[in-house]
Motif scaffolding. Structure first.
Motif, PDB file in Angstrom:
ATOM      1  N   SER A  70       0.837  -1.211   0.000  1.00  0.00           N
ATOM      2  CA  SER A  70       0.000   0.000   0.000  1.00  0.00           C
ATOM      3  C   SER A  70       0.864   1.251   0.000  1.00  0.00           C
ATOM      4  O   SER A  70       0.568   2.236  -0.685  1.00  0.00           O
ATOM      5  N   CYS A 108      -1.552   1.632   6.335  1.00  0.00           N
ATOM      6  CA  CYS A 108      -1.670   1.490   4.883  1.00  0.00           C
ATOM      7  C   CYS A 108      -2.507   2.579   4.218  1.00  0.00           C
ATOM      8  O   CYS A 108      -2.262   2.932   3.068  1.00  0.00           O
ATOM      9  N   GLY A 167      -1.988  -3.899   3.937  1.00  0.00           N
ATOM     10  CA  GLY A 167      -3.247  -3.337   3.470  1.00  0.00           C
ATOM     11  C   GLY A 167      -4.278  -3.226   4.578  1.00  0.00           C
ATOM     12  O   GLY A 167      -5.367  -2.708   4.352  1.00  0.00           O
ATOM     13  N   THR A 168      -3.948  -3.673   5.769  1.00  0.00           N
ATOM     14  CA  THR A 168      -4.923  -3.742   6.865  1.00  0.00           C
ATOM     15  C   THR A 168      -4.532  -2.821   8.013  1.00  0.00           C
ATOM     16  O   THR A 168      -3.440  -2.949   8.570  1.00  0.00           O
ATOM     17  N   ALA A 227     -10.490  -1.185   4.972  1.00  0.00           N
ATOM     18  CA  ALA A 227      -9.390  -0.223   4.852  1.00  0.00           C
ATOM     19  C   ALA A 227      -9.087  -0.091   3.369  1.00  0.00           C
ATOM     20  O   ALA A 227      -8.615  -1.035   2.750  1.00  0.00           O
ATOM     21  N   GLY A 277      -6.417  -7.692   1.612  1.00  0.00           N
ATOM     22  CA  GLY A 277      -5.063  -7.832   2.144  1.00  0.00           C
ATOM     23  C   GLY A 277      -4.188  -8.580   1.158  1.00  0.00           C
ATOM     24  O   GLY A 277      -4.685  -9.299   0.288  1.00  0.00           O
ATOM     25  N   GLY A 298      -8.763  -5.499   3.762  1.00  0.00           N
ATOM     26  CA  GLY A 298      -7.845  -4.467   3.258  1.00  0.00           C
ATOM     27  C   GLY A 298      -7.952  -4.381   1.740  1.00  0.00           C
ATOM     28  O   GLY A 298      -7.445  -5.239   1.024  1.00  0.00           O
TER      29      GLY A 298
END
Ligand code: FMN
Ligand code: SF4
Ligand code: FES
Lengths: 166, 434
Positions: free
Chosen positions: A87, A128, B95-96, B249, B292, B323
């Motif tokens: 991310s 992220c 990503g989370t 997220a 994620g 995510g």
């Protein structure tokens, strides 16, 4: 070893949280809390932990080598941990890390000569949605552009020289 | 980290206190029905609590989506050993970043969810296993625990009910694998984060060899509203078999990245274009990782889908940890895959060969590709290595690496071909070391 009252209280709370007969349970957080005060997992730290938790040095060594936050050598006064995972990568995390390397003249896991800064490329730190993200010791910084990074470095330098004046 | 206002499409159940002043304090919590669900649970039979959670169709928010009520029902009622509640606050899946917000803005909800679980299964102590990087959250949680104790919600003979229960925070020290439930338990016991053979599952033999309920932070935070308003009310917020709301997220190439609470089954394209403000710079959407980094990537044309566990599984990916990672047309998919596999190679605990070797090979081949040194046969080699890992590793981390690897070469083969024969990455002048 003698620790600050705050660290000692933390260690006592931690040991009280282990079920009876399971002192070893405190091992991972204990190492981290002590490292925060001492700077690194030194042979003295290992000895101290062994006697508090009744574990063998080998058992402690195994744990120290496994966890990425535990280290044998001290980091800089300000340990900069820059996330380059997916991310953050999408919004410039890798470029930020390279910028930091150039700015400080050190690489991954390097420490500046004056011991003020150290740098680490880290995996996702749970920021992220606010990347590129970094941590200075335990403090989070979000949406960090190269310019914001430079300002942060200057500010940390100023903080430090302010502190060390008599 | 919060947008000043929630998005109109959001349904605020778990996040409803986030924007209140001093939202983390017990005063705010008590003023907003805090600990009322626990008081109600004290008047209910333990089986009825579990029944209510079953009715809610709550499924684990840590990644696998296992039905929470069913998991709790596996804990033996009679046990000569003590029982434990463990909250998984390791939040390491790239990503989370939603458990962090729950603990920062509403730590008492986590404590209350754990208390209700303790009441349901008869547990005597709870541990919040939290990643070492989240130090500031340990301070917040410890303060909340102290407040709860002072108000009589923790300790001995809680509210005169005869129930004893304590909650402790327990820090990790840097390891993604310690988010895997059995590796987490090893770490909690002071060892390396090497997973355990399952079965036995934690419900019968978990922390310290005792029956244990282990859930994600968000899963526990969903429990108080379920008990307070009934399982059915929660279930009805979502889609069949996927109850409630979920914290998504949304990160990457969107105009308004952030954590949004949306009903289960919310359309992924709407999530990106409406809620997160659309793709940055008006660019075109190329790909999305829906849950994620361990979830297979979706091509843009696959993204018109409801975000619940079953629909995303039917689309060949996973809802995972929620995510949502958004990539626009300027993204090099080879670079993305290389970065993700570098992560899994770094985090593999090394215990079993297919994962230890497989993640390393995949990472090396993908990086080589991105440097422009890929060979045509490597494309198939990536797929072959990944297929050979699937289902053959000791814990799910191996699959978590193999599944995405396979998806990138299968879905974006043309991008791998564009990197062949020393061609520079078409997306960048300089290949950044991935
Ligand atoms: C490699 C790996 C990492 C994981 N990391 C996490 C994590 O950080 N947080 C989490 O809640 N679950 C994580 N899980 C899932 C846990 O093993 C477990 O399924 C989950 O915590 C159970 O809670 P739930 O039923 O409420 O989802 C991970 C799993 C694997 C295989
Ligand atoms: S799959 Fe990977 S992380 Fe899991 S046990 Fe094997 S080597 Fe360790
Ligand atoms: S990917 Fe950088 S904080 Fe998660």
């Amino acid at each position: 070893m003698k620790f600050s009252d705050e660290t000692e209280a933390r260690l006592q709370r931690l040991m009280a949280s282990c079920p009876p007969g399971n002192k070893r349970s405190a091992l991972v957080p204990m190492l981290l809390f002590i490292q925060d005060e001492v700077g690194a997992i030194t042979p003295e730290v290992i000895q101290e932990v062994c006697s508090r938790l009744e574990v063998s040095p080998l058992e402690v060594e195994e744990v120290v080598s496994y966890y990425s936050m535990l280290r044998r050598k001290p980091a800089g006064r300000y340990h900069l941990q820059i996330c380059t995972n997916i991310s953050c990568m999408l919004v410039g995390g890798a470029e930020l890390f390279e910028h930091a390397c150039r700015k400080l003249g050190i690489g991954h896991q390097g420490v500046t000569e004056d011991g003020l800064f150290s740098l680490e490329e880290v995996e996702c730190i749970g920021a992220c949605c606010w990347g590129p993200a970094l941590q200075v010791n335990y403090d989070y910084y979000h949406n960090v552009t190269p310019e914001a990074f430079d300002r942060l470095i200057e500010q940390l330098r100023r903080n430090h020289s302010g502190r060390s004046e008599p | 980290m919060l947008h000043p206002e929630p998005h109109p499409a959001e349904v605020l159940v778990l996040t409803r206190r986030f924007r209140l002043p001093n939202s983390a304090s017990i005063e705010t919590y008590l003023a907003t029905q805090g600990y009322e669900a626990f008081r109600k649970a004290l008047t209910m039979a333990p089986e009825d609590i579990i029944e209510e959670v079953k009715k809610s169709n709550l499924r684990g928010r840590g990644g696998a989506g296992f039905p929470t009520g069913l998991k709790w029902s596996f804990v033996p009622r009679q046990s000569p050993k003590p029982k434990y509640i463990v909250a998984n606050a390791d939040e390491g899946e790239p990503g989370t970043c939603k458990d962090r917000l729950l603990m920062q803005y509403d730590p008492h909800a986590l404590l209350e969810g754990m208390l209700i679980a303790a009441r349901a299964v008869g547990a005597s102590a709870g541990y919040i296993y939290i990643r070492g990087e989240y130090r500031y959250l340990i301070e917040i949680l410890d303060r909340a625990i102290e407040e709860a104790r002072q108000h009589g919600f923790l300790g001995r003979n809680i509210l005169g009910s005869g129930m004893d229960f304590e909650i402790y925070t327990h820090s990790g020290a840097g390891s993604y694998e310690c988010g895997e439930e059995t590796a987490l338990l090893e770490s909690l016991e002071g060892k390396r984060g090497v997973p355990r053979l399952r079965p036995p599952f934690p419900a019968t033999s978990g922390a310290f060899g005792c029956p244990t309920v282990l859930n994600n932070v968000e899963t526990f935070c969903a429990v108080p509203p379920i008990i307070l308003h009934g399982g059915l009310a929660f279930a009805n917020l979502g889609t069949p078999k996927n109850g409630g709301t979920r914290l998504f997220a949304i990160s990457g190439h969107v105009n308004r990245p952030g954590v949004y609470e949306l009903p289960m089954g919310f359309n992924l394209l709407r999530m990106i274009h409406e809620v997160a403000g659309g793709v940055r710079g008006g660019r075109k959407l190329k790909a999305v990782i829906p849950g994620g980094s361990s979830c297979p990537v979706l091509r843009a044309e696959e993204c018109d889908l409801p975000m619940d566990f079953d629909s995303v599984a039917r689309a060949g990916s996973m809802l995972g940890s929620g995510g949502v990672i958004v990539m626009d047309e300027t993204t090099c998919m080879v670079r993305a895959a290389a970065r993700i596999l570098r992560f899994y190679a770094h985090e593999s605990c090394g215990f079993c060969t297919p994962c230890r070797e497989g993640t390393r090979w995949l990472s090396q081949i993908l990086s080589r590709f991105h440097r422009g040194e890929g060979r045509r046969e490597d494309i198939d080699l990536i797929a072959e290595i990944a297929r050979n890992m699937l289902g053959r590793t000791f814990c799910p981390l191996g699959d978590a690496a193999a599944m995405p690897a396979l998806s990138y070469v299968q879905k974006f083969r043309e991008e791998f071909e564009a990197h062949l024969e020393g061609k520079p990455c078409p997306y960048e002048e300089v290949a950044v070391h991935a």
